[in-house]
Design a protein around this motif. Structure first.
Motif, PDB file in Angstrom:
ATOM      1  N   PRO A 239       0.821  -1.221   0.000  1.00  0.00           N
ATOM      2  CA  PRO A 239       0.000   0.000   0.000  1.00  0.00           C
ATOM      3  C   PRO A 239       0.849   1.263   0.000  1.00  0.00           C
ATOM      4  O   PRO A 239       0.442   2.285  -0.555  1.00  0.00           O
ATOM      5  N   GLN A 240       2.064   1.197   0.614  1.00  0.00           N
ATOM      6  CA  GLN A 240       2.929   2.374   0.644  1.00  0.00           C
ATOM      7  C   GLN A 240       3.361   2.786  -0.759  1.00  0.00           C
ATOM      8  O   GLN A 240       3.363   3.968  -1.106  1.00  0.00           O
ATOM      9  N   ALA A 241       3.752   1.803  -1.587  1.00  0.00           N
ATOM     10  CA  ALA A 241       4.174   2.122  -2.951  1.00  0.00           C
ATOM     11  C   ALA A 241       3.004   2.673  -3.767  1.00  0.00           C
ATOM     12  O   ALA A 241       3.166   3.618  -4.545  1.00  0.00           O
ATOM     13  N   LEU A 242       1.825   2.113  -3.590  1.00  0.00           N
ATOM     14  CA  LEU A 242       0.650   2.612  -4.303  1.00  0.00           C
ATOM     15  C   LEU A 242       0.312   4.035  -3.870  1.00  0.00           C
ATOM     16  O   LEU A 242      -0.036   4.882  -4.705  1.00  0.00           O
ATOM     17  N   ASN A 243       0.423   4.301  -2.577  1.00  0.00           N
ATOM     18  CA  ASN A 243       0.169   5.649  -2.067  1.00  0.00           C
ATOM     19  C   ASN A 243       1.145   6.651  -2.669  1.00  0.00           C
ATOM     20  O   ASN A 243       0.750   7.726  -3.141  1.00  0.00           O
ATOM     21  N   GLY A 246       0.432   7.323  -6.295  1.00  0.00           N
ATOM     22  CA  GLY A 246      -0.656   8.292  -6.419  1.00  0.00           C
ATOM     23  C   GLY A 246      -0.201   9.716  -6.181  1.00  0.00           C
ATOM     24  O   GLY A 246      -0.608  10.646  -6.890  1.00  0.00           O
ATOM     25  N   LEU A 247       0.686   9.909  -5.188  1.00  0.00           N
ATOM     26  CA  LEU A 247       1.209  11.245  -4.913  1.00  0.00           C
ATOM     27  C   LEU A 247       2.033  11.778  -6.075  1.00  0.00           C
ATOM     28  O   LEU A 247       1.950  12.961  -6.423  1.00  0.00           O
ATOM     29  N   GLY A 248       2.834  10.891  -6.675  1.00  0.00           N
ATOM     30  CA  GLY A 248       3.626  11.309  -7.832  1.00  0.00           C
ATOM     31  C   GLY A 248       2.742  11.756  -8.983  1.00  0.00           C
ATOM     32  O   GLY A 248       3.003  12.773  -9.641  1.00  0.00           O
ATOM     33  N   LEU A 249       1.675  11.006  -9.228  1.00  0.00           N
ATOM     34  CA  LEU A 249       0.719  11.378 -10.280  1.00  0.00           C
ATOM     35  C   LEU A 249       0.035  12.698  -9.949  1.00  0.00           C
ATOM     36  O   LEU A 249      -0.187  13.537 -10.835  1.00  0.00           O
ATOM     37  N   GLN A 250      -0.292  12.893  -8.674  1.00  0.00           N
ATOM     38  CA  GLN A 250      -0.936  14.136  -8.248  1.00  0.00           C
ATOM     39  C   GLN A 250      -0.010  15.328  -8.493  1.00  0.00           C
ATOM     40  O   GLN A 250      -0.447  16.388  -8.963  1.00  0.00           O
ATOM     41  N   ALA A 268      -4.420   8.685 -10.391  1.00  0.00           N
ATOM     42  CA  ALA A 268      -3.987   8.884  -9.001  1.00  0.00           C
ATOM     43  C   ALA A 268      -5.057   8.401  -8.031  1.00  0.00           C
ATOM     44  O   ALA A 268      -4.756   7.722  -7.038  1.00  0.00           O
ATOM     45  N   ILE A 269      -6.311   8.718  -8.324  1.00  0.00           N
ATOM     46  CA  ILE A 269      -7.418   8.278  -7.473  1.00  0.00           C
ATOM     47  C   ILE A 269      -7.451   6.750  -7.392  1.00  0.00           C
ATOM     48  O   ILE A 269      -7.642   6.172  -6.316  1.00  0.00           O
ATOM     49  N   SER A 270      -7.229   6.090  -8.534  1.00  0.00           N
ATOM     50  CA  SER A 270      -7.250   4.622  -8.543  1.00  0.00           C
ATOM     51  C   SER A 270      -6.118   4.035  -7.703  1.00  0.00           C
ATOM     52  O   SER A 270      -6.286   2.990  -7.070  1.00  0.00           O
ATOM     53  N   ALA A 285      -3.156   7.256   2.928  1.00  0.00           N
ATOM     54  CA  ALA A 285      -3.773   7.118   1.609  1.00  0.00           C
ATOM     55  C   ALA A 285      -5.220   7.629   1.643  1.00  0.00           C
ATOM     56  O   ALA A 285      -5.689   8.223   0.673  1.00  0.00           O
ATOM     57  N   ILE A 286      -5.907   7.389   2.753  1.00  0.00           N
ATOM     58  CA  ILE A 286      -7.285   7.879   2.900  1.00  0.00           C
ATOM     59  C   ILE A 286      -7.306   9.406   2.827  1.00  0.00           C
ATOM     60  O   ILE A 286      -8.118  10.003   2.101  1.00  0.00           O
ATOM     61  N   TYR A 287      -6.406  10.040   3.570  1.00  0.00           N
ATOM     62  CA  TYR A 287      -6.325  11.506   3.557  1.00  0.00           C
ATOM     63  C   TYR A 287      -5.920  12.021   2.172  1.00  0.00           C
ATOM     64  O   TYR A 287      -6.498  12.987   1.659  1.00  0.00           O
ATOM     65  N   ASN A 288      -4.931  11.364   1.555  1.00  0.00           N
ATOM     66  CA  ASN A 288      -4.472  11.802   0.240  1.00  0.00           C
ATOM     67  C   ASN A 288      -5.578  11.675  -0.809  1.00  0.00           C
ATOM     68  O   ASN A 288      -5.678  12.512  -1.711  1.00  0.00           O
ATOM     69  N   LEU A 289      -6.404  10.630  -0.697  1.00  0.00           N
ATOM     70  CA  LEU A 289      -7.528  10.498  -1.616  1.00  0.00           C
ATOM     71  C   LEU A 289      -8.497  11.666  -1.424  1.00  0.00           C
ATOM     72  O   LEU A 289      -9.042  12.200  -2.397  1.00  0.00           O
TER      73      LEU A 289
END
Length: 481
Positions: A239-243, A246-250, A268-270, A285-289
């Motif tokens: 989950p850390q890598a996915l999070n 997503g941040l990189g895409l954001q 990023a949302i996905s 990840a919840i907060y970042n979403l």
């Protein structure tokens, strides 16, 4: 909020500082002023992605045991047998290539030795890092094909970059660039080294942040995203890598042309959603979403594009931020942003509920029923559970049993939930199927579409996770005021 490769990373900036102190009451502000404050809070960097705090502890213990003159330094993640096993005598490197390698090592060592730290603790840490770097140089000179030595040396360079005086960005960038070269060599020697791709991506992302919204930064963000993708391919359940992906895409979405932005944001949302599905209580990840949905709402508001309404996106954003706050109530940044979001007339949760919407439900105690007996109804979700509150059918179209005042409505208590999942079954009416497995058996509902279903799945899972972590009282406080 980017995640570190191992435990011991920093918390949230302005966050985990114990119980949030009561602040003085501030004068009334306009909605616009509050929105600007929320934008600043949502856009602020949450936590600094430290790469390996545990490494420093190991290095310090090893250095003390060796007395600063002997013994080896343990690799951060442990050496793998069978990789780079050729010893120095069997090496195919020529004397000339070895001299070139040593010269390159000297450049990296000079960079490390130029870092002094900004206080005594920093200088002490830097001495440990310098000691470790020499050990890894010696290890590489003995065996040029040791990916662990390159990887651990890259970690030392990356940690040294974190120890640089904040006003010396050029020195930090040079150290990170050297770290990237070592990660590149480590992954060339061992293409399955997940940790190297992961920390390499963080190093590249740090370099990108120094360059603002420039073309060079765009290219660096794309490189970081590519490495996060490789890390996820090697360890799909991270989950850390996915999070971080997503941040990189954001971050990339803020640089690219407007025509590319929507696609990148949706990706990023996905990634954030995938991270949450792997770890339901992953509050970062919840907060970042929540933050990326807030940004999407802002863009939708400005552009006036048809589709999901900005108000719906703002409300979705508030759900995730509120859930993150409920899971980590002592993180003041979550507390502050939750209050700001809930104070906007455009970013209101349907208080006293977390979510309100429409689902199609079967008759009570008749999960498998003819499609004509299912009815679209309004549902509410709070900290106690999911409940049907009203039918969407006009009274004249309802059958006599529907008009029976004693008829029970669909209700699921959060304490009864075992699991929640999407489902596709011919026994269900058309739409996006939702299965809530409870201690009393499975309960089925149908959302209007798959996008709406995602929102319900996340919301129900989050409420259950908050309940399982003993934080229902916090959530209740948020949604009941």
């Amino acid at each position: 909020m980017e995640e570190p490769a191992a435990g011991g990373g920093a918390g949230v900036a302005n966050g985990a500082a114990g119980v949030v102190e009561e602040e003085e009451e501030e004068p009334p502000r306009s909605a616009t002023a509050k929105q600007e404050e929320a934008k600043a809070a949502l856009g602020a960097e949450g936590s600094r992605p430290f790469t390996m705090r545990e490494l420093l502890v190991e290095l310090k213990e090893d250095g003390e045991a060796a007395g600063g003159s002997g013994g080896g330094v343990k690799p951060a993640f442990g050496a793998r047998s069978g990789i780079g096993s050729v010893d120095a005598e069997g090496s195919s490197y020529s004397q000339e290539s070895t001299q070139q390698l040593s010269s390159h090592h000297d450049v990296a060592m000079d960079l490390i030795n130029s870092v002094t730290g900004v206080d005594e603790e920093g200088r002490s840490r830097q001495r440990i890092l310098s000691f470790a770097a020499k050990r890894y140089i010696n290890a590489i000179e003995r065996n040029h094909d040791d990916p662990d030595a390159y990887y651990n040396w890259a970690l030392v360079l990356q940690e040294s970059a974190d120890n640089v005086d904040p006003h010396s960005s050029s020195s930090k960038d040079a150290l990170l660039e050297e770290a990237c070269k070592k990660y590149a060599e480590a992954t060339r020697l061992c293409p399955t080294l997940y940790d190297a791709y992961y920390n390499w991506a963080i190093a590249i992302a740090d370099r990108a942040k120094m360059r603002g919204r420039t073309k060079e930064a765009e290219e660096l963000w794309k490189q970081a995203i590519l490495n996060y993708e490789k890390a996820v391919l090697l360890s799909w359940n991270s989950p850390q890598a996915l999070n971080n992906w997503g941040l990189g895409l954001q971050e990339l979405s803020a640089i690219v042309p407007a025509r590319e932005k929507q696609t990148i944001i949706k990706t990023a949302i996905s990634k954030f959603r995938a991270a949450i599905q792997l770890q339901f209580d992953f509050h970062r990840a919840i907060y970042n979403l929540g933050t990326v949905l807030y940004g999407l709402a802002e863009d939708t508001m400005r552009s006036g594009r048809p589709g999901v309404s900005p108000s719906e996106l703002y409300s979705q954003s508030a759900i995730y931020v509120a859930a993150a706050h409920a899971l980590k109530p002592n993180y003041s940044v979550y507390h502050k942003v939750t209050l700001l979001l809930l104070s906007f007339y455009v970013v209101q949760l349907p208080l006293p509920y977390l979510k309100v919407g429409y689902l199609t439900a079967p008759p009570e105690n008749k999960a498998i029923a003819p499609h004509k007996e299912w009815e679209r109804a309004q549902f509410v979700l709070n900290h106690e559970g999911l409940e049907q509150v009203a039918s969407d059918q006009p009274p004249q179209t309802q059958s006599p049993e529907h008009l029976d005042s004693g008829r029970k409505l669909f209700r699921v208590a959060v304490a009864d939930i075992i699991s929640v999942s999407a489902c596709a079954d011919l026994t269900l009416p058309p739409g996006a199927g939702l299965c809530i497995d409870t201690i009393h058996g499975a309960r089925f509902l149908v959302a209007d579409n798959w996008e709406a279903l995602d929102g319900w799945l996340d919301a129900i899972r989050l409420v259950y996770t908050i309940f399982a972590r003993g934080r229902s009282d916090v959530l209740a406080g948020i949604i009941t005021g």
